[in-house]
Scaffold this motif. Structure first.
Motif, PDB file in Angstrom:
ATOM      1  N   LEU A 165      14.301 -41.271 -56.127  1.00  0.00           N
ATOM      2  CA  LEU A 165      12.602 -41.210 -56.336  1.00  0.00           C
ATOM      3  C   LEU A 165      12.385 -40.145 -57.257  1.00  0.00           C
ATOM      4  CD1 LEU A 165      11.473 -41.507 -52.536  1.00  0.00           C
ATOM      5  CD2 LEU A 165      10.768 -43.038 -54.432  1.00  0.00           C
ATOM      6  N   ASP A 166      13.405 -39.019 -57.357  1.00  0.00           N
ATOM      7  CA  ASP A 166      13.393 -37.975 -58.286  1.00  0.00           C
ATOM      8  C   ASP A 166      13.363 -38.783 -59.791  1.00  0.00           C
ATOM      9  OD1 ASP A 166      12.821 -36.108 -56.381  1.00  0.00           O
ATOM     10  OD2 ASP A 166      15.026 -35.404 -56.485  1.00  0.00           O
TER      11      ASP A 166
ATOM     12  N   ARG B 177       1.376 -41.103 -61.111  1.00  0.00           N
ATOM     13  CA  ARG B 177       2.790 -41.155 -60.794  1.00  0.00           C
ATOM     14  C   ARG B 177       2.897 -40.837 -59.411  1.00  0.00           C
ATOM     15  NH1 ARG B 177       3.626 -37.235 -64.443  1.00  0.00           N
ATOM     16  NH2 ARG B 177       3.095 -35.330 -63.075  1.00  0.00           N
ATOM     17  N   ARG B 178       1.982 -40.006 -58.803  1.00  0.00           N
ATOM     18  CA  ARG B 178       2.061 -39.752 -57.369  1.00  0.00           C
ATOM     19  C   ARG B 178       1.799 -41.076 -56.539  1.00  0.00           C
ATOM     20  NH1 ARG B 178      -0.848 -35.257 -57.399  1.00  0.00           N
ATOM     21  NH2 ARG B 178      -2.654 -36.656 -57.067  1.00  0.00           N
TER      22      ARG B 178
ATOM     23  N   GLU C  71      10.290 -40.469 -60.646  1.00  0.00           N
ATOM     24  CA  GLU C  71       9.211 -39.500 -60.939  1.00  0.00           C
ATOM     25  C   GLU C  71       9.379 -38.848 -62.260  1.00  0.00           C
ATOM     26  OE1 GLU C  71       8.593 -36.850 -57.705  1.00  0.00           O
ATOM     27  OE2 GLU C  71       6.706 -35.938 -58.725  1.00  0.00           O
TER      28      GLU C  71
ATOM     29  N   VAL D  60       5.028 -43.449 -56.909  1.00  0.00           N
ATOM     30  CA  VAL D  60       6.086 -42.949 -56.218  1.00  0.00           C
ATOM     31  C   VAL D  60       5.893 -43.161 -54.723  1.00  0.00           C
ATOM     32  CG1 VAL D  60       7.335 -40.914 -55.485  1.00  0.00           C
ATOM     33  CG2 VAL D  60       6.968 -41.250 -58.049  1.00  0.00           C
TER      34      VAL D  60
ATOM     35  N   SER E 131       6.943 -39.484 -66.380  1.00  0.00           N
ATOM     36  CA  SER E 131       6.215 -38.379 -66.949  1.00  0.00           C
ATOM     37  C   SER E 131       5.106 -38.517 -67.659  1.00  0.00           C
ATOM     38  CB  SER E 131       7.257 -37.508 -67.589  1.00  0.00           C
ATOM     39  OG  SER E 131       7.850 -38.292 -68.678  1.00  0.00           O
TER      40      SER E 131
END
Lengths: 294, 85
Positions: A15-16, A30-31, A19, A34, A23
């Motif tokens: 998930l990182d 983005r939120r 995310e 994810v 960018s």
């Protein structure tokens, strides 16, 4: 380090990466993306026979490379952001290079519309008539009628199930009639003072779910858990009926209540009940769809 | 249909998506456009699930797309058959 911790870390790392790859999107978009993917992983994990590392890797593999997701997002969420709605559809059909996206776009809408229409798992269709569950009926009569029709009314005074609806009058039924998917909870709010039971309307006790398991039987499932969030109903009493995907009509009533409900809410429900009783709608008929996935 | 089911259904169709994850930006977009709406429901087997449902605007867009797609497909077929030179 436990297996679960390792699996969770693998998911967090993925998930990182997603995310970071997103960018170029706004923070809000983005939120959302994810969060959706995180939910997807949670949903996929619940379907796993065993939550091991290989299975988690398979889920992440099917989700794909974060760079691919970012590429998809770059088109879907940035290029389209400045379009006027009227122009979008015209532009979509013209962009041959983005044909796959256009077709996927339509496919999502088609699938979403089909699932609402109940096309998935529609055969065979059976009607279950529940004549006594109507506003104004006594809960005891509703229970007796369900039993006569081979359905099983239950009350949950968590974590104990008891086969008695208790006193009170049915105040509201939702859904009251029409076509519902297998597994729907039918909320039956009953006005009256309960005793000895407790439940928060939003709360699902794992022990209750476990107790549901054997009752569902092999191959059965709960397709939905519906809660009535209106406090004027849920804080008084609720029955919830679950329609099982069984070969025989089977229905369970779940009873929830909060003995400390405010008097004002009880008054409100009583008023609702009085109003409904005066109109006395026709018997409830539910069409239950069986035989396939939702 | 909840998100996982929806993406898996799409992924099973040949050539539509490269991976399940690429569907979510598109879902985010069409939700922002009001073509689908989402709602959460408790799942007995795990965390709550996010369900997707088409809206009235979504049905309109789908109808519009079907019309345009039909026109587009016919045109491409005509070109490939050599009817249009």
């Amino acid at each position: 380090v436990s297996a679960n911790t390792t699996n969770d870390k693998m998911i967090d790392d993925y998930l990182d990466q997603v995310e970071a790859a997103l960018s170029t999107l706004s923070a809000s978009q983005r939120r959302q993306v994810v969060a959706s993917i995180s939910t997807h992983i949670d949903e996929a994990r619940t379907d796993l026979p065993e939550d091991n590392e290989a299975a988690i890797q398979e889920i992440l593999l099917r989700l794909g490379d974060p760079k691919d997701i970012a590429a998809s997002a770059a088109y879907d969420l940035t290029e389209s952001a400045n379009d006027e709605p009227a122009k979008r559809t015209r532009r979509l059909s013209r962009r041959s290079l983005k044909l796959v996206i256009v077709v996927t776009f339509a496919a999502i809408l088609v699938i979403a519309s089909l699932s609402v229409a109940g096309v998935f798992g529609t055969t065979p269709v059976r009607q279950i008539q529940i004549p006594y569950i109507a506003p104004g009926t006594t809960a005891a009569a509703a229970s007796a009628d369900l039993a006569q029709n081979g359905l099983q009314p239950w009350i949950v005074c968590e974590p104990v199930w008891i086969p008695n609806p208790g006193a009170g009058l049915v105040a509201i039924v939702a859904p009251s009639a029409g076509r519902v998917p297998t597994g729907t909870f039918i909320n039956i709010g009953v006005a009256g003072v309960p005793s000895g039971c407790h439940l928060h309307p939003h709360y699902v006790d794992p022990s209750v779910l476990r107790s549901l398991g054997p009752r569902l039987g092999p191959g059965m499932f709960l397709a939905e858990l519906k809660f009535n969030y209106k406090p004027e109903v849920t804080y008084v009493r609720n029955f919830m009926a679950i329609v099982y995907p069984d070969t025989r009509p089977s229905l369970t009533i779940r009873f929830v209540q909060n003995p400390t409900y405010p008097a004002a809410i009880n008054g409100l429900v009583t008023a609702i009940m009085g109003n409904l009783t005066s109109t006395r709608p026709s018997p409830v008929v539910l069409i239950v769809e069986e035989g396939g996935k939702r | 249909m909840y998100g996982f089911e929806l993406t898996r259904t799409l992924a099973e169709a040949d050539g539509l998506v490269t991976s399940e994850g690429t569907v979510y930006p598109l879902l985010t977009r069409i939700r922002e456009e009001g073509l689908v709406e989402t709602f959460w429901e408790q799942s007995p087997q795990g965390p709550a699930r996010r369900y997707y449902r088409i809206t009235r605007d979504g049905r309109r867009a789908l109808l519009n797309f079907k019309e345009q797609w039909s026109l587009f497909r016919d045109t491409v077929d005509s070109v490939l058959k050599g009817d249009i030179k």
